[in-house]
Enzyme design. Structure first.
Site, PDB file in Angstrom:
ATOM      1  N   CYS A  22      -5.871  -2.881   2.463  1.00 36.85           N
ATOM      2  CA  CYS A  22      -5.772  -3.282   3.906  1.00 36.85           C
ATOM      3  C   CYS A  22      -6.729  -3.015   4.692  1.00 36.85           C
ATOM      4  CB  CYS A  22      -5.741  -1.573   3.833  1.00 36.85           C
ATOM      5  SG  CYS A  22      -5.521  -1.081   5.827  1.00 36.85           S
ATOM      6  N   GLU A  32       0.739  -1.565  -0.061  1.00 37.11           N
ATOM      7  CA  GLU A  32       0.114  -0.008  -0.221  1.00 37.11           C
ATOM      8  C   GLU A  32       1.208   1.127   0.431  1.00 37.11           C
ATOM      9  OE1 GLU A  32      -3.294   1.937   2.624  1.00 37.11           O
ATOM     10  OE2 GLU A  32      -2.056   0.021   3.588  1.00 37.11           O
ATOM     11  N   LYS A  88      -9.765   2.681  -3.522  1.00 39.01           N
ATOM     12  CA  LYS A  88     -10.229   1.782  -2.479  1.00 39.01           C
ATOM     13  C   LYS A  88     -11.502   2.135  -1.590  1.00 39.01           C
ATOM     14  CE  LYS A  88      -8.989   1.009   2.688  1.00 39.01           C
ATOM     15  NZ  LYS A  88      -7.922   1.616   3.240  1.00 39.01           N
TER      16      LYS A  88
END
Length: 509
Positions: A386, A273, A334
């Site tokens: 994540c 990330e 995301k």
């Protein structure tokens, strides 16, 4: 209520202490402790203490259980607030306590609803307890973006119920764990009343899945491709305090290029990330260098912020994104953002109050739904960034579109706490539920290759700068859980509540 079963009525302080301990003990069922067998016993203890209580008392009791669970199992948020949020210790402690106390309200409301719906019937309470617990978990994973963490079923990735996960998902496992704990209490009650036959039947029924589960563990619900993909995942171990400092940008990029030096020919290369801590519109030279180094059939997938004009929100914005470069294509933004870490709720009032509300890159916007997977050669790869991997139905729904899963993260926010190890365990459960290999790339651990049964093939230890090599297989087909999601077990819980609850409003004469 069962008036011949021992209770702790009148011993408030002992009851409160035991409820806190029972909640905290549930943390021991998860990584790194992995005492999965403890969960039903904690539930039995909770039922023993709370069964005779009124709804008002149950709210307090449930809150204590939740405070014990999240105070022990999610206290790692303190590290983010204190060490990396530029916040004083007293304020960090206060914010952590508020976070834990707020999460505990879900348990409090669940227990209150339990008392309201079952009234004073012990049998109804025992039947409804697993159903209400499950719906409380589901609500916690959805309301206000959700906190889908510390579901009891997650610990079963290493337990005997793991074989059932591809069929019923983590919520189905949780339902059975809580039901088993309630059954333990009920069996003890029956034994005290010298009803050993009834106790035996009850225990046998609830033991069956625990005995059948191991037999199902090796069932292949999906079909693996014949040829594997060679993969390499880089763990840069970049200190969080310098992650967004422009002075260290060149060093960070150099680190990942160095780790990739002998791996440009791999089918799939994974950086974690925001491995490139620079928006894609400013990273042209870096991305072009990567394209030049990659072998003709190789793909590099990396986390990178995105900045530009969004037609969906009609404004310029940032996204926390992941990009496929080389013999692949696609960019994913995301969708499940972390409150305060990636966006600040009520920011017009909170920005500037304390350092924690002004963390670097805390102005991301949520990505659109139904995004296409990335590609790596002919492989279709579904990415999760994540926190997203913690949402079971979200992962299962999107896994339909690809034969391989990846998740990237920067767990440096949580230091050497148990948070990153819990995160890895959650990723393993998602691989098990979907019958797909998952590659997990992180900044400082735990980087791992997870197979289609949720088992770790190889890892890089935490806080180590290294490259992980291995092979993964694409999968075709779907597990039963991917087809249905959590709706069957949620529907079952709702049916139990509708037909077992004691009527709150009596029928008119």
């Amino acid at each position: 209520m069962p008036n011949d079963f021992p209770t702790l009525s009148g011993r408030r302080w002992l009851s409160a202490l035991l409820l806190l301990v029972a909640g905290a003990a549930q943390t021991l069922t998860f990584s790194p402790f992995q005492w999965w067998w403890l969960a039903p016993f904690t539930i039995a203890l909770i039922v023993f203490i709370t069964l005779p209580l009124t709804p008002r008392q149950l709210f307090r009791a449930g809150w204590l259980v939740g405070f014990g669970l999240f105070g022990s199992g999610a206290s790692w948020v303190y590290i983010s607030i204190s060490q990396y949020g530029n916040t004083s210790v007293p304020v960090s402690i206060l914010l952590t306590l508020l976070f834990v106390a707020g999460l505990a309200l879900f348990h409090g409301l669940t227990f209150w609803a339990w008392g309201k719906l079952a009234k004073n019937s012990a049998i109804r309470r025992l039947i409804l307890f697993p159903a209400l617990w499950l719906l409380g978990d589901w609500l916690r994973g959805w309301l206000l973006t959700g906190f889908p963490w510390l579901y009891l079923g997650t610990a079963q990735v290493d337990g005997p119920l793991a074989g059932l996960a591809p069929m019923v998902g983590v919520h189905g496992l949780t339902l059975w764990i809580v039901g088993s704990g309630a059954a333990l209490y009920a069996a003890g009650w029956l034994l005290l009343r010298q009803r050993s036959a009834g106790a035996g039947v009850l225990v046998t029924v609830f033991l069956l899945p625990w005995l059948i589960g191991p037999w199902l563990k090796d069932v292949n619900w999906t079909e693996k491709a014949e040829q594997p993909l060679s993969v390499a995942a880089m763990q840069g171990n970049v200190p969080q305090l310098i992650k967004w400092d422009p002075k260290f940008l060149q060093d960070q990029i150099a680190t990942y290029l160095e780790l990739t030096e002998d791996n440009w020919q791999k089918d799939l290369i994974l950086w974690p990330e925001t491995a490139i801590p620079l928006p894609q519109d400013q990273a042209g030279q870096i991305l072009e260098h990567i394209r030049e180094r990659l072998a003709p059939g190789s793909t590099l997938i990396t986390g990178i912020p995105w900045y530009g004009f969004s037609d969906r929100i009609e404004d310029f914005t940032f996204h926390n994104s992941i990009l496929s470069v080389g013999n692949g294509d696609g960019m994913y933004h995301k969708q499940k953002l972390v409150p305060f870490g990636e966006y600040v709720p009520l920011q017009q009032w909170l920005r500037g109050l304390i350092g924690f509300f002004d963390l670097p890159m805390s102005e991301f916007s949520r990505g659109p739904a139904n995004q296409s997977p990335l590609t790596a050669g002919d492989a279709r790869v579904m990415p999760y960034i994540c926190y997203e991997v913690a949402y079971p139905d979200f992962v299962a729904m999107n896994a339909h579109r690809a034969g391989l899963l990846i998740t990237i993260s920067n767990d440096g926010w949580f230091g050497d706490s148990i948070g990153p190890l819990q995160h890895l365990q959650i990723a393993r459960m998602r691989a098990l539920e979907t019958g797909r290999y998952m590659i997990r790339g992180t900044n400082n651990g735990v980087t791992a290759i997870i197979d289609d049964h949720g088992q770790i093939q190889d890892t890089i230890p935490q806080f180590t700068r290294a490259t992980l090599h291995g092979e993964v297989y694409e999968a075709e087909g779907s597990t039963p859980y991917m087809q249905s999601g959590s709706w069957p077990v949620l529907t079952l819980a709702a049916i139990l509540i509708v037909f077992v609850r004691e009527r709150v409003i009596p029928k008119p004469a």
